[in-house]
Write a protein that holds these residues in place. Structure first.
Motif, PDB file in Angstrom:
ATOM      1  N   GLY A   1      -4.031   8.996   2.154  1.00  0.00           N
ATOM      2  CA  GLY A   1      -5.531   8.495   1.858  1.00  0.00           C
ATOM      3  C   GLY A   1      -6.247   7.691   2.814  1.00  0.00           C
ATOM      4  O   GLY A   1      -6.820   8.971   3.409  1.00  0.00           O
TER       5      GLY A   1
ATOM      6  N   ASN B   1      -8.037  -4.419  -0.944  1.00  0.00           N
ATOM      7  CA  ASN B   1      -6.081  -4.337  -1.289  1.00  0.00           C
ATOM      8  C   ASN B   1      -5.123  -4.731  -0.294  1.00  0.00           C
ATOM      9  O   ASN B   1      -4.224  -5.353  -1.068  1.00  0.00           O
ATOM     10  CB  ASN B   1      -6.081  -2.582  -1.511  1.00  0.00           C
ATOM     11  CG  ASN B   1      -6.416  -1.569  -1.846  1.00  0.00           C
ATOM     12  OD1 ASN B   1      -5.530  -1.215  -2.612  1.00  0.00           O
ATOM     13  ND2 ASN B   1      -7.306  -0.950  -1.664  1.00  0.00           N
TER      14      ASN B   1
ATOM     15  N   TRP C   1     -12.382  -1.746   1.612  1.00  0.00           N
ATOM     16  CA  TRP C   1     -11.628  -1.102   0.347  1.00  0.00           C
ATOM     17  C   TRP C   1      -9.774  -1.749   1.034  1.00  0.00           C
ATOM     18  O   TRP C   1      -9.123  -2.275  -0.159  1.00  0.00           O
ATOM     19  CB  TRP C   1     -11.737   0.256   0.019  1.00  0.00           C
ATOM     20  CG  TRP C   1     -10.134   0.536  -0.836  1.00  0.00           C
ATOM     21  CD1 TRP C   1     -10.941   1.083  -2.541  1.00  0.00           C
ATOM     22  CD2 TRP C   1      -9.208   1.535  -0.523  1.00  0.00           C
ATOM     23  NE1 TRP C   1      -9.405   1.599  -2.889  1.00  0.00           N
ATOM     24  CE2 TRP C   1      -8.499   1.264  -1.670  1.00  0.00           C
ATOM     25  CE3 TRP C   1      -7.978   1.124   0.489  1.00  0.00           C
ATOM     26  CZ2 TRP C   1      -7.062   1.584  -1.657  1.00  0.00           C
ATOM     27  CZ3 TRP C   1      -6.620   1.713   0.739  1.00  0.00           C
ATOM     28  CH2 TRP C   1      -6.128   1.912  -0.920  1.00  0.00           C
TER      29      TRP C   1
ATOM     30  N   SER D   1       0.994   6.964  -0.662  1.00  0.00           N
ATOM     31  CA  SER D   1      -0.161   8.309  -1.442  1.00  0.00           C
ATOM     32  C   SER D   1      -1.604   7.691  -0.383  1.00  0.00           C
ATOM     33  O   SER D   1      -2.392   8.345  -0.095  1.00  0.00           O
ATOM     34  CB  SER D   1      -0.345   8.017  -2.592  1.00  0.00           C
ATOM     35  OG  SER D   1      -0.618   7.358  -3.416  1.00  0.00           O
ATOM     36  N   HIS D   2      -1.445   6.539  -0.722  1.00  0.00           N
ATOM     37  CA  HIS D   2      -2.802   5.823  -0.320  1.00  0.00           C
ATOM     38  C   HIS D   2      -3.451   5.279   1.071  1.00  0.00           C
ATOM     39  O   HIS D   2      -4.063   5.714   1.357  1.00  0.00           O
ATOM     40  CB  HIS D   2      -3.285   4.134  -1.273  1.00  0.00           C
ATOM     41  CG  HIS D   2      -3.486   4.581  -2.275  1.00  0.00           C
ATOM     42  ND1 HIS D   2      -2.017   3.680  -3.536  1.00  0.00           N
ATOM     43  CD2 HIS D   2      -4.655   3.783  -3.138  1.00  0.00           C
ATOM     44  CE1 HIS D   2      -3.189   4.206  -4.481  1.00  0.00           C
ATOM     45  NE2 HIS D   2      -4.163   3.373  -4.511  1.00  0.00           N
ATOM     46  N   GLN D   3      -1.840   5.426   1.531  1.00  0.00           N
ATOM     47  CA  GLN D   3      -2.441   5.506   3.106  1.00  0.00           C
ATOM     48  C   GLN D   3      -2.449   6.892   3.507  1.00  0.00           C
ATOM     49  O   GLN D   3      -3.369   6.680   4.737  1.00  0.00           O
ATOM     50  CB  GLN D   3      -0.437   5.643   3.554  1.00  0.00           C
ATOM     51  CG  GLN D   3      -0.191   4.320   3.972  1.00  0.00           C
ATOM     52  CD  GLN D   3       1.041   3.230   4.332  1.00  0.00           C
ATOM     53  OE1 GLN D   3       1.582   4.096   5.176  1.00  0.00           O
ATOM     54  NE2 GLN D   3       2.208   2.610   3.436  1.00  0.00           N
TER      55      GLN D   3
ATOM     56  N   ILE E   1       0.611  -0.983  -0.426  1.00  0.00           N
ATOM     57  CA  ILE E   1      -0.275  -0.659  -0.134  1.00  0.00           C
ATOM     58  C   ILE E   1       1.204   1.427  -0.074  1.00  0.00           C
ATOM     59  O   ILE E   1       1.578   1.464   1.183  1.00  0.00           O
ATOM     60  CB  ILE E   1      -0.878  -0.514   1.193  1.00  0.00           C
ATOM     61  CG1 ILE E   1      -1.471  -1.029   1.244  1.00  0.00           C
ATOM     62  CG2 ILE E   1      -1.979   1.057   1.237  1.00  0.00           C
ATOM     63  CD1 ILE E   1      -2.688  -1.688   2.331  1.00  0.00           C
TER      64      ILE E   1
ATOM     65  N   MET F   1      -8.995   9.726  -4.266  1.00  0.00           N
ATOM     66  CA  MET F   1      -9.776   7.552  -3.156  1.00  0.00           C
ATOM     67  C   MET F   1     -11.170   7.786  -2.830  1.00  0.00           C
ATOM     68  O   MET F   1     -11.788   6.624  -2.441  1.00  0.00           O
ATOM     69  CB  MET F   1      -8.625   7.516  -2.243  1.00  0.00           C
ATOM     70  CG  MET F   1      -8.766   6.592  -1.467  1.00  0.00           C
ATOM     71  SD  MET F   1      -7.489   6.475   0.160  1.00  0.00           S
ATOM     72  CE  MET F   1      -7.694   5.278   0.753  1.00  0.00           C
TER      73      MET F   1
END
Length: 1742
Positions: A329, A423, A419, A325-327, A322, A592
Motif C-alpha cells: 500500500g 506505525n 502514517w 499488504s501495508h508495504q 509492517i 489505506m
C-alpha cells in the motif's frame, strides 16, 4: 652536537608569538621582533613564511593580537584546556588534530566537536564499543561513544533522563553520529525481552532515511527533516522501546529539485525495483520518465545501489511489523504520486484549463488510488467558492492547476510520512512501563543562503531556541564546576539571545504578525512586510530593513545577520490544498488511503493553494476527536508557523527536563574531499554552532585547570628542595604565591588549580628559562669534569710508579715473615697431637663406667613405675564397676519412687478436677460465662492459703525458738539456785534483788500501758484505713456509673455512623492480608521445594560421582580438617574443598549459581508489590499499637508492692478485681459489637474520631484499675505488718516470764533482759511510726492521683460533648490534636522518670562496687604497678583477611562453631558481625571477586551446617539469628535512605561504597525463611512426643470430651496472649475454633433456641466440624445425656446455607508465611572484639 640540540630545544625565541587576521587563511601565526610598549601603533612581526610585517593596531580599540599557546598545549583533547582561549587557538588546534593526527573528535568542554572525514574509519567496531563501555568521559580519547556512555551512565546513576543533541550543517555528519549513538545504546544495554527491541530501534533508520533523506549539493544522504528519538529503558536499564518525533519535513522537494539534487530516496528505489514481479502493477519505469524525479538531472549516487537499498528498506519494514499488504500500500501511494506529477494541463483560455481525455498518467493515478477518474479530473481543473448564501464552482488557470496538483502531491506525501512514523512508533512501543529514556535529537543547523525564505526562517528560529538552551546549560555547568571546587564565582556576561527569540515568537512578533496577516482576506506579502517595518523598525536593534528592498527584512541572529525575502511567506505558512480533492481521496476504495486523512488537522481552504513549504509533523492521537463544526473551523486556522512553534516548545520542555549532551558536527570542506580542512568554512560553522561562545564563557573565568599532582610533576623544576613538602597541595600553593604575584590570576580549588588565560604560558616561559639555566650549568660541570679527568690520569701514573717500588720492598719483608710463621706452626701441631691422644684414652674409660651405672639405675626405676601403673589400672576398673553398680541401683529406686509419687499426685489431681468439674457444672447453670473468673479466683485463693501457711510456719518456728530460750533460762535458774544453796552467804542480796524485781515489775506495767496505747493507735489507724477503702469503693462505684453512661452514649452514636464503613474496611483488610499471606506462602513453598530439589540434586550428583569414581582397595588418608560427612553433602561453591576430585566441585558451581539467583529474583517481584500495598493499610494500625504499648509500658514501670495478706482482705481484693474484670470484659464486648456492625453509609465521616475516643476511654479505665489494685495492695501490706508485730510483742509478755524472773538471782542478767526489752519496744514503736508516716504519704499521693483522674475524666467528658457538637471533619482533627497533646505530656513525664531512674541506677552501681570490696581484700592485696593504658587505634569497623584464608575463616566461624560450646559466651550475632566486617573490607578494596566469593561461601557453609546438624534446635536457632543479623547489617549499611533512619553518624560512615548487594540480600532473606521453616519442623519434632505423652493416659474417647471442655487452658492461653500483646498477631483467630468448640460442649443442646444460639456462636467452625463434635460428645457424668439426633438435624438445617470449606481437621503440617521486619543494630562495628576462642588470629582489625 649534544650542546647544539639542547640549546635549540631550551632556547626559544626572545619574543612572543601571536595570531593576526588573514583574508585567505583566516588567521596567520607571527612572532614579535620588538617589545610592545604602551602607546605603540605598529607591531614589527616575523611571519612563519619568513617575511617581516608591520602590523598596525586599531586606533579606536587598540586591541593587541591574540597570543599563541605553548607547543605542549597544541593538539589537546579538550579545547578548554588551552591556556589562551580564542578563535585562532581553537581553529589551529582542530586543524592540527584533523590534518596531522587524523583525529575527527575533539572536546570543547561539554561539547563534542565532530569533523566529517568523508571516508570510512575503523573506529566504530565492537571492540571500540567494549573499550568505551564503563569508562569515564575524560579517560579515553574523544569519541561519539564516550558521549553516549556518559549519557547512559548518568541515566543509571542520577535516575534522570538524558538527551544527545546533534546539530550541524547539511553534510556535516549529523545522521551518522546519531546512528552510531543509537548503535552504542543497543549494543551496551541489550534488550529487556526476547523481541530484540534494539534491532527494531536500529531498523527504523533505513526506513526514515529512505522516506526523509535525499541527495543535495552538499550531502549525498541529507536529512530533510528533524527528528527526536526517545529510547526507553526499564529499571535494569535495558532497551524496551523507542518513540520518534519529527519536525519540519521539506515537502517542496517532492515536486521540485535543484540542479545536481535528487528527490527522496524511496522514489529512486521504487524505480530501480520496478522489474520485480510484485511491482508490475505499479507500472513504474526509469526515474528519468517522471517529472518529480528527473528535475535535478542526477538520478544516480555514486557507490549506492538503489535496488539493494530497497531490499534493506523492505527488510526493515518487516522487522518492525509492517505487513506485506501495508508495504505494498505504501509503494502504491508513492507510485501514484510519481504518476500524478506526470499529469499535464492544456489551457483553454487565460482563466481555465483542461486535461486531455483518458490521460494515461491520471488514469494510472486513479487506478492506484482507487478513485473516480472523472471526479478527480474535474476537481484538478476547478475549485469551489463558498459565500454566505451560495456556492460557486469556478475553473482555474493552467498555472493554478499545476500548483494545486503539486500541493496535492505534497499533502499526500506528508500524510504518508506521518502514517509511517506512527506505525514505526507503534512497533517500537513497549507494554512494559518505561523507567527512563535517552533522547537523540538530529536537527538541522543554522542556515544562510543568498535567498532565504520561510524554511530558513523556521530553521534559524529553532537554532535560536537550541542555542539559548545550550548557553544556559554551559553557563550552569561552569558555575557548578566552580561551586564544586569552592572557587569564588563572579557572573560572566554571555550573549543572551532572548531578545531575538522575543522578536520572533512574542506578542506582535514576526510569527504573530504572519498568522494575523494569513487571516486577513486580502493579506499579501507586501502588506505583511509593511506591518513588520511599522512594528519593529527602529524599535528593535536586532531587526533591520535592507536599503534597496521593500520586500525583505534582516534579523541579527546569534551566528550572523540573515536577510529574508518576504515573497511566499504567507502561502507557505497557510500550506493549504483544495478540500474537494481531499474529499475525492477520502472516498477511495483503497482502504489505506482514507486512513491517512482521518486525523487531518491541517487547514484546508477552498480558495487558494500553494506550491512549496515545509510543515512540521507531530504525533496525532490514536482516535479522531469528534466536535462541533465551529471547533473544527478553529482547528483549521492553525498555520505552519503556529504548529512549528508549539512543537518547538514541546521539544524545549523535553530537553529542559533532561540532562543534555551536545555534539556539533563540522563540515571541513564543500567538495567532500577526505581530510581536507577549509579554515573559512570551519570558522563559519564554529561561530554558528556555539562552540566559540562556549570558549568565550570558559575564557572569561578560569579556562586552564591543572590537578595538584599534574602541576607538581610539570613544574617541579621551578621549586627548590626546601619548598617540596609532603602535602602536594600546600607545596603548589607556596610555589604559585612566589611565581605569580597577582593572586587574581589563579584560584585554588579542592582538587584543581584554576588559571586565568595566559598564566600557563607564563609558567611555561619560566620553566623554559629554568631549563636553559640548567643547561648552562650542565655545560660548566662537564667542562670541569674533563679537566679533572686529565689531572687524575697524571696523578694515577705517578702513583703507579710509587706502587711498584714499594711492592718490591714489601715482598722481601713478607718472605722473612712467612718462614718464621711456618716454624711456629709445626711446633704447635706436634704438641697438640700428644696432649689430645692422652685425653681421648681417659675419656673413653670414663664413658664406659658411666653407661653401666646409669643403665642399672634406669632399669630399677622402670620396674617400679610399671608395677604402680598396673596397680592403678586395676583400682580404676574395680572402683568404676562399683560406682556404676551403685548408680544404677540408685537410679532404679529413684525412678520407681518418682513414678509412685507422680501416680499418687495424678490420682489426687484427677479426683480434684472431677470435683471441680461437678461444681463448675452446677455453677455454670446459675452463672453462664463465669467459669474462667471462678477458676482464677480459686487459684488466687490457693496462693493466699499457701502464703498464710508459710506465715503460720514462720510463727511456729518463732515459738519453738522462744521455748528453747525459755528452757535455757530455766536451766540457768536451776544452776543459780544450786549455787545459792551451796553459798548461803548471799541471802542478804536476795532481798535487794526482790526490791529490784518489784521495781522492774513497775517498769513492766508501764511498758504494758505503752503497749496498749500503741495498740489503740494501731486500731485507730486500721479504722482510718477501712474508712479510706470504703471511700475509694464509693468513688469506684461513681466512676463505674459514669463509664457506663459514656459507653451507652458512644454505642448509640457509633451504631448510627460507623457500621457499614467499619465492616467493609475490615473485610477489605482481611482480603488483602489473605492474598498477601497466600502469595507469601506460595513463595516460601517454592523456596522449600527448591531447597528439597537442591538437596536431591546434591545426592544424585554424589551417587553419580561414586558410580564413576570407584574407590581402589586400600586406605587413603584424608585431611583431618575435613568432616566425615563431606562426601555425603556436597554444596556448590567457587572454591573446591577436596583436592583429590577438583572436577566434581567445579562443574556444579557453574550450573547452580545462576539458577539460584535467577529463581530468587523471579519470585521476588509479586511479594514486594503486595507488601507495598499492605504497608499503606498498616499505618493506622501501627499508630494505635504504639499508643497501646506506651500505656502498657507506663503501667509496667510502676512499682509492684508485695506483702502478706490476710484471708479477709484477700477475698475483698479478689471481689474488686472480679468486678473490674467484669467491667473490662463488658467494655471489650461493646467495642467488639461496635466494630462488627455496619454503618448506614460506607463513606460516613466520624468513624476515626469515635475510634480515638474509645481508645482514650480504654486507657482511662485501665489507669483506674491499676490505681485500685495499688490501693488494695497497700492496705493488705499494712495489715500484714500489723500482724507481724504481734508475734514480736508476745516475746515481751510478762506472764510468760513471771515465774522465771522470780527464780532469777543474778542482778546483772535481769537488768540486761530489761534493757533489751525496752530497746525492743522502742524499736518496734519507731518502726510503726515510720510505717504509719510512709503509709499516710502514700495514701495522700493516691488521693492526689484519684483527684487528677477525676479531673481527667471531667475533661474527657467536656471534650466528648464539644466533639459531638462539631462537624465530622473538625471532630476528627480535634480528637487527633487532643491525643497528640496527651501523648506529648506522657512522653515528657516518662522522660523525667527515666532520668531519675538512671541517676538512681548509677548511684546504686557505685555503692555496689564500693561494698563488694572488703577491707581484708584491700589490706591483703599486694600493691601492683599502675599500667597506663595507651590510646587505642581508631578502628574503621573492618576485618582484613587474605584470599587464601577464606576457607579457614568459613570453617572456624561457621562449620566448626558450636552454639553450646564457644558461642554461648559471645556477643549475640557476633559471627554475622564478623562476616559483614569482612565484606566491608572487600567492598573498601573494590574487590568484586572477593565479595562474591565470600558471600557465596558463607551461604553455602550455612546450608551445609544446617543439612549436617538440621535436627539440633540450638544450631538451627543460632544460625537463624545470625542469618537475620547478617541480612539486617547488609540493609543497615547499604546506603539506602530507608534503612539509614536509625543509624548514628558513625554508622553512616560505615556504609558500603562500591557494591550494591540487593540481590544477595534477597538470597539471605530466602535462606532465613528456609531456616525458619526448618526450625518449626524441629520444634514440632520436640513438642509432638510431649503432647502424645500427655494425651496417652486419657484415651481417645476421653480426649474428645475432656480436651475441648477444659476451657481453663484456653483461657490461660488467651490471658498469656493478652499479656504479651499478641492478640493482633493472628494467634487469637487460630484459637477461635478451639474456644468455640469448648463453648459448644458447655451450652445447652435441647431446644430450638439453643440451636439458634449455637449457630450464631460457632461462626469459626464449619458445619461438618459442629456436627462431628456433637456426634462424638460423651457426657462426663451420668446426669447428662448425649445430644439427640433431632437436635443435630436441626443444626444442619439451620447451617445449610452457610458456605464453608469441607475441611474437618486443621492442617497440623501447615506452616504460616513469615516476614522478618528490619531490626537495625545500635552496636558500633569499631568496638567489636574477636575472642581468641574462635581461632581467627589470621584476620586483623582495620
Amino acid at each position: 652536537f649534544l650542546f647544539t640540540n639542547l640549546k635549540s630545544k631550551f632556547h626559544p625565541g626572545m619574543f612572543a608569538r601571536v595570531w593576526i587576521p588573514d583574508p585567505e587563511e583566516v588567521w596567520k601565526s607571527a612572532e614579535l621582533l620588538k617589545d610592545y610598549k604602551p602607546g605603540d601603533k605598529v607591531l614589527l612581526l616575523h611571519l612563519e613564511e619568513g617575511k617581516d610585517l608591520e602590523y598596525r593596531l586599531d586606533p579606536k580599540t587598540k586591541e593587541l593580537p591574540h597570543l599563541r599557546n605553548p607547543d605542549i598545549l597544541v593538539g589537546e583533547n579538550d579545547l578548554t584546556a588551552l591556556s589562551y582561549l580564542h578563535e585562532p587557538a581553537v581553529l589551529h588546534n582542530l586543524r592540527v588534530r584533523f590534518i596531522d593526527s587524523k583525529l575527527i573528535y575533539t572536546y570543547c568542554g561539554i561539547v563534542l566537536v565532530a569533523i566529517n572525514p568523508y571516508e570510512q574509519l575503523p573506529i566504530y567496531g565492537e571492540d571500540i564499543i567494549n573499550a568505551y563501555s564503563g569508562q569515564n568521559m575524560g579517560d579515553m580519547d574523544p569519541h561519539i561513544f564516550a558521549v553516549a556512555e556518559e549519557a547512559y551512565k548518568q541515566m543509571a546513576r542520577d535516575e534522570r533522563n538524558q538527551s544527545i543533541i546533534v546539530s550541524g550543517e547539511s553534510g556535516a555528519g549529523k545522521t551518522v553520529s546519531a546512528k552510531y549513538a543509537m548503535r552504542y545504546f543497543a549494543t551496551v544495554s541489550g534488550s529487556a525481552s526476547e523481541a530484540n527491541v534494539e534491532e527494531k530501534v536500529l531498523a527504523s533508520n533505513p526506513i526514515m532515511e529512505s522516506i526523509g533523506n535525499a541527495k543535495t549539493t552538499r550531502n549525498d544522504n541529507s536529512s530533510r527533516f528533524g527528528k527526536y528519538i526517545e529510547i526507553g529503558f526499564d529499571k535494569r536499564y535495558r532497551i524496551i522501546g523507542a518513540n520518534m518525533r519529527t519536525y519540519l519535513l521539506e515537502k517542496s522537494r517532492v515536486v521540485f529539485q535543484a540542479e545536481e539534487e535528487r528527490n527522496y530516496h524511496i522514489f529512486y528505489q521504487l524505480c530501480a525495483s520496478a522489474k520485480l514481479p510484485e511491482f508490475k502493477m505499479l507500472r513504474l519505469g526509469n526515474a528519468d520518465d517522471f517529472n518529480y524525479t528527473q528535475q535535478g538531472g542526477s538520478p544516480v549516487i555514486e557507490g549506492v545501489d538503489d535496488a539493494k537499498e530497497m531490499a534493506h528498506t523492505r527488510q526493515a519494514c518487516t522487522l518492525l511489523g509492517i505487513s506485506e499488504s501495508h508495504q505494498m500500500g505504501i509503494f502504491r501511494i508513492l507510485a501514484g504520486i510519481l504518476h500524478l506529477g506526470n499529469v499535464g494541463f492544456t489551457s483553454r483560455d487565460a482563466d481555465s484549463c483542461t486535461i486531455p481525455p483518458k490521460h494515461e498518467p491520471l488514469c494510472i493515478f486513479c487506478d492506484l488510488m482507487g478513485v473516480d477518474y472523472e471526479e478527480m479530473c474535474h476537481w484538478l481543473c476547478h475549485r469551489k467558492l463558498a459565500t454566505a448564501t451560495e456556492t460557486y464552482i469556478k475553473p482555474i488557470s493552467k498555472l493554478q492547476a499545476t500548483n494545486a496538483r503539486d500541493a496535492l502531491a505534497k499533502h499526500i506525501y506528508a500524510k504518508l510520512f506521518n502514517w509511517i512514523v506512527d506505525n514505526v512508533n507503534q512497533a517500537l512501543h513497549s507494554a512494559v512501563k518505561q523507567h527512563s529514556f535517552i533522547g537523540v535529537l538530529d536537527i538541522y543547523g543554522f542556515e544562510t543562503f543568498e535567498i532565504n525564505s520561510f524554511e530558513q526562517f523556521c530553521i534559524n528560529y529553532a537554532n535560536e531556541k537550541l542555542q539559548q538552551q545550550f548557553n544556559m546549560h554551559v553557563f550552569k555547568l561552569e558555575q557548578e564546576e566552580y561551586m564544586k571546587e569552592q572557587i569564588p564565582w563572579t557572573l560572566i556576561d554571555f550573549y543572551d539571545n532572548q531578545p531575538c527569540i522575543n522578536l520572533i515568537e512574542s506578542k506582535l512578533g514576526i510569527l504573530d504578525l504572519l498568522d494575523e496577516e494569513c487571516k486577513m482576506p486580502k493579506g499579501t506579502d507586501d502588506t505583511w512586510a509593511q506591518k513588520l517595518y511599522n512594528t519593529h523598525l527602529n524599535k528593535c536593534t536586532l531587526f533591520e530593513k535592507p536599503r534597496l528592498s521593500n520586500k525583505a527584512f534582516i534579523i541579527q541572529h546569534f551566528a550572523d545577520k540573515v536577510e529574508y525575502q518576504c515573497e511566499g511567506f504567507l502561502e507557505k505558512n497557510k500550506d493549504t490544498v483544495f478540500e474537494e480533492q481531499i474529499k475525492v481521496l477520502k472516498s477511495s476504495k483503497f482502504k489505506m488511503l482514507p486512513e491517512l486523512f482521518q486525523d487531518d488537522e491541517k487547514a484546508i481552504s477552498p480558495t487558494s493553494a500553494t506550491s512549496s513549504g515545509r510543515t512540521p509533523l507531530m504525533r496525532t492521537p490514536a482516535k479522531p476527536t469528534k466536535g462541533r463544526p465551529g471547533q473544527m473551523a478553529k482547528e483549521h486556522k492553525k498555520t505552519v508557523g503556529h504548529q512549528f512553534r508549539n512543537s518547538l516548545h514541546l521539544l524545549m520542555e523535553t530537553l529542559n527536563a533532561t540532562t543534555p549532551h551536545y555534539v556539533r558536527c563540522i563540515k571541513p570542506n564543500d567538495f567532500k574531499f577526505p581530510f581536507t580542512f577549509d579554515e573559512k568554512r570551519a570558522v563559519q560553522q564554529l561561530r554558528a554552532c556555539g562552540v566559540l561562545e562556549t570558549i568565550r564563557i570558559s575564557a572569561a573565568g578560569f579556562p586552564s585547570r591543572w590537578t595538584y599532582q599534574e602541576f607538581f610533576s610539570r613544574y617541579r623544576v621551578l621549586m627548590k628542595q626546601k619548598d617540596v613538602l609532603s602535602d602536594r597541595k600546600q607545596t603548589c600553593k607556596n610555589v604559585l604565591e612566589k611565581l605569580i604575584l597577582d593572586k587574581d590570576k589563579y584560584q585554588f580549588g579542592k582538587t584543581k588549580i584554576f588559571f586565568r588565560a595566559g598564566q600557563v604560558a607564563y609558567l611555561e616561559k619560566l620553566r623554559a628559562d629554568k631549563l636553559r639555566a640548567a643547561c648552562i650549568r650542565i655545560q660548566k660541570i662537564i667542562r670541569g669534569w674533563l679537566l679533572r679527568k686529565k689531572y687524575l690520569r697524571m696523578r694515577k701514573a705517578a702513583i703507579t710508579v710509587q706502587r711498584y717500588v714499594r711492592g718490591y720492598q714489601a715482598r722481601c719483608y713478607a718472605k722473612f715473615l712467612r718462614r718464621t710463621k711456618a716454624a711456629t706452626i709445626v711446633q704447635k701441631y706436634w704438641r697438640m697431637f700428644v696432649v689430645c691422644r692422652r685425653y681421648k684414652i681417659r675419656r673413653a674409660a670414663t664413658i664406659v663406667l658411666q653407661s653401666y651405672l646409669r643403665g642399672f639405675l634406669a632399669r630399677n626405676r622402670y620396674r617400679k613405675i610399671l608395677r604402680e601403673h598396673k596397680a592403678v589400672i586395676i583400682q580404676k576398673r574395680v572402683r568404676g564397676w562399683l560406682a556404676r553398680t551403685h548408680y544404677k541401683r540408685s537410679m532404679h529406686a529413684i525412678i520407681y519412687l518418682q513414678c509412685c509419687f507422680r501416680r499418687m499426685m495424678a490420682k489426687r489431681e484427677l479426683k480434684k478436677l472431677k470435683i471441680e468439674a461437678r461444681s463448675v457444672e452446677r455453677y455454670k447453670k446459675l452463672h453462664i460465662g463465669m467459669e474462667n473468673k471462678i477458676m482464677q479466683l480459686q487459684r488466687k485463693v490457693d496462693e493466699q492459703n499457701k502464703d498464710y501457711k508459710c506465715l503460720v510456719e514462720k510463727l511456729t518456728n518463732l515459738e519453738g525458738i522462744y521455748n528453747s530460750e525459755t528452757e535455757k533460762l530455766r536451766s540457768d535458774l536451776e544452776r543459780l539456785q544450786l549455787s545459792e544453796e551451796e553459798a548461803k552467804v548471799a541471802t542478804g542480796r536476795v532481798l535487794s534483788l526482790q526490791e529490784e524485781i518489784a521495781k522492774l515489775r513497775k517498769d513492766l506495767e508501764q511498758t504494758r500501758s505503752e503497749k496498749k496505747c500503741i495498740e489503740e493507735r494501731a486500731d485507730q489507724y486500721k479504722q482510718e484505713t477501712e474508712q479510706l477503702v470504703s471511700n475509694l469503693k464509693e468513688e469506684n462505684t461513681l466512676l463505674k456509673q459514669e463509664k457506663e453512661a459514656l459507653n451507652h452514649r458512644i454505642v448509640e452514636q457509633a451504631k448510627e455512623m460507623t457500621e457499614t464503613m467499619e465492616k467493609k474496611l475490615v473485610e477489605e483488610t482481611k482480603q488483602l492480608e489473605l492474598d498477601l499471606n497466600d502469595e507469601r506462602l506460595r513463595y516460601q513453598n517454592l523456596l522449600n521445594e527448591f531447597s528439597r530439589l537442591e538437596e536431591r540434586y546434591d545426592d544424585l550428583k554424589e551417587e553419580m560421582t561414586l558410580m564413576v569414581h570407584v574407590p581402589k582397595p586400600g586406605h587413603k588418608r584424608t585431611d583431618s580438617t575435613h568432616s566425615s560427612n563431606e562426601s555425603e553433602y556436597t554444596f556448590s561453591s567457587e572454591i573446591a574443598e577436596m583436592e583429590d576430585i577438583p572436577s566434581r566441585t567445579e562443574e556444579p558451581s557453574e550450573k547452580k549459581v545462576p539458577l539460584d539467583m535467577s529463581l530468587f529474583l523471579k519470585l521476588q517481584k509479586r511479594v514486594t508489590e503486595l507488601e507495598q500495598e499492605k504497608q499503606v493499610m498498616q499505618d493506622e494500625l501501627d499508630r494505635k499499637e504504639e499508643q497501646v504499648l506506651r500505656s502498657k509500658a507506663k503501667e509496667e514501670e510502676r512499682p509492684q508492692i508485695r506483702g502478706a495478706e490476710l484471708e479477709y482482705e484477700s477475698l475483698k481484693r479478689q471481689e474488686l478485681e472480679s468486678e473490674n474484670k467484669k467491667l473490662k470484659n463488658e467494655l471489650n464486648e461493646l467495642r467488639k459489637a461496635l466494630s462488627e456492625k455496619s454503618a448506614p453509609e460506607v463513606t460516613a465521616p466520624g468513624a476515626p474520631a469515635y475510634r480515638v475516643l474509645m481508645e482514650q476511654l480504654t486507657s482511662v479505665s485501665e489507669e483506674l484499675d491499676v490505681r485500685k489494685e495499688e490501693v488494695l495492695i497497700l492496705r493488705s501490706q499494712l495489715v500484714s505488718q500489723k500482724e507481724a508485730i504481734q508475734p514480736k510483742n508476745t516475746m515481751t509478755d510478762s506472764t510468760i516470764l513471771l515465774e522465771d524472773v522470780q527464780k532469777m538471782k543474778d542482778k546483772g542478767e535481769i537488768a540486761q533482759a530489761y534493757i533489751g526489752l525496752k530497746e525492743t519496744n522502742r524499736l518496734l514503736e519507731s518502726q510503726l511510726q515510720s510505717q504509719k508516716r510512709s503509709h499516710e504519704n502514700e495514701a495522700e499521693a493516691l488521693r492526689g492521683e484519684i483527684q487528677s483522674l477525676k479531673e481527667e475524666n471531667n475533661r474527657q467528658q467536656q471534650l466528648l460533648a464539644q466533639n459531638l457538637q462539631l462537624p465530622p471533619e473538625a471532630r476528627i482533627e480535634a480528637s487527633l490534636q487532643h491525643e497528640i497533646t496527651r501523648l506529648t505530656n506522657e512522653n515528657l513525664d516518662l522522660m523525667e522518670q527515666l532520668e531519675k531512674q538512671d541517676k538512681t541506677v548509677r548511684k546504686l552501681k557505685s555503692m555496689g562496687q564500693m561494698e563488694n570490696i572488703s577491707p581484708g581484700q584491700i589490706i591483703d592485696e599486694p600493691i601492683r604497678p599502675v599500667n597506663i593504658p595507651r590510646k587505642e587505634k581508631d578502628f574503621q569497623g573492618m576485618l582484613e583477611y587474605k584470599k587464601e584464608d577464606e576457607q579457614k575463616l568459613v570453617k572456624n566461624l561457621i562449620l566448626e562453631l558450636k552454639p553450646r560450646g564457644v558461642a554461648v559466651n559471645l556477643i549475640p550475632g557476633l559471627p554475622a558481625y564478623i562476616l559483614f566486617m569482612c565484606v566491608r573490607h572487600a567492598d573498601y578494596l573494590n574487590d568484586d571477586q572477593k565479595v562474591r566469593s565470600l558471600l557465596t561461601s558463607t551461604i553455602n557453609s550455612i546450608k551445609k551446617v544446617l543439612k549436617k546438624r538440621g535436627d539440633d534446635f540450638e544450631t538451627v536457632s543460632f544460625w537463624l539469628s545470625n542469618t537475620c543479623r547478617f541480612l539486617h547489617c547488609l540493609k543497615q549499611y547499604s546506603g539506602e535512605e530507608g534503612f539509614m533512619k536509625h543509624n548514628t553518624s558513625r554508622q553512616n560512615e560505615h556504609c558500603l561504597t562500591n557494591f550494591d548487594l540487593a540481590e544477595y540480600r534477597q538470597v539471605l532473606s530466602d535462606l532465613a525463611i528456609q531456616i525458619y521453616q526448618q526450625l518449626v519442623r524441629v520444634l514440632e519434632n520436640i513438642l509432638q512426643p510431649m503432647i502424645g505423652k500427655a494425651r496417652a493416659p486419657l484415651g481417645i474417647a476421653a480426649c474428645l470430651s475432656f480436651v475441648p471442655i477444659n476451657k481453663y487452658n484456653v483461657s490461660q492461653l488467651e490471658e498469656w496472649l493478652r499479656d504479651k500483646n499478641l492478640m493482633n498477631s493472628g494467634a487469637k483467630e487460630t484459637l477461635e475454633p478451639l474456644i468455640q468448640a469448648a463453648q459448644l460442649l458447655q451450652v445447652k443442646k435441647k431446644t430450638d433456641d439453643d440451636a439458634e444460639a449455637i449457630c450464631s456462636m460457632c461462626n469459626a467452625l464449619t458445619t461438618a466440624q459442629i456436627v462431628k463434635v456433637l456426634n462424638l460428645y460423651t457426657p462426663v457424668n451420668e446426669f447428662e445425656e448425649r445430644v439427640s439426633v433431632s437436635f443435630i438435624r436441626t443444626i444442619q438445617m439451620r447451617l445449610r446455607d452457610r458456605k464453608d470449606s469441607p475441611q474437618l481437621l486443621m492442617d497440623a503440617k501447615h506452616i504460616f508465611p513469615v516476614t522478618f521486619p528490619f531490626n537495625p543494630s545500635s552496636l558500633a562495628l569499631e568496638t567489636i572484639q574477636i575472642p581468641a576462642s574462635l581461632g581467627l588470629g589470621f584476620i586483623s582489625r582495620v
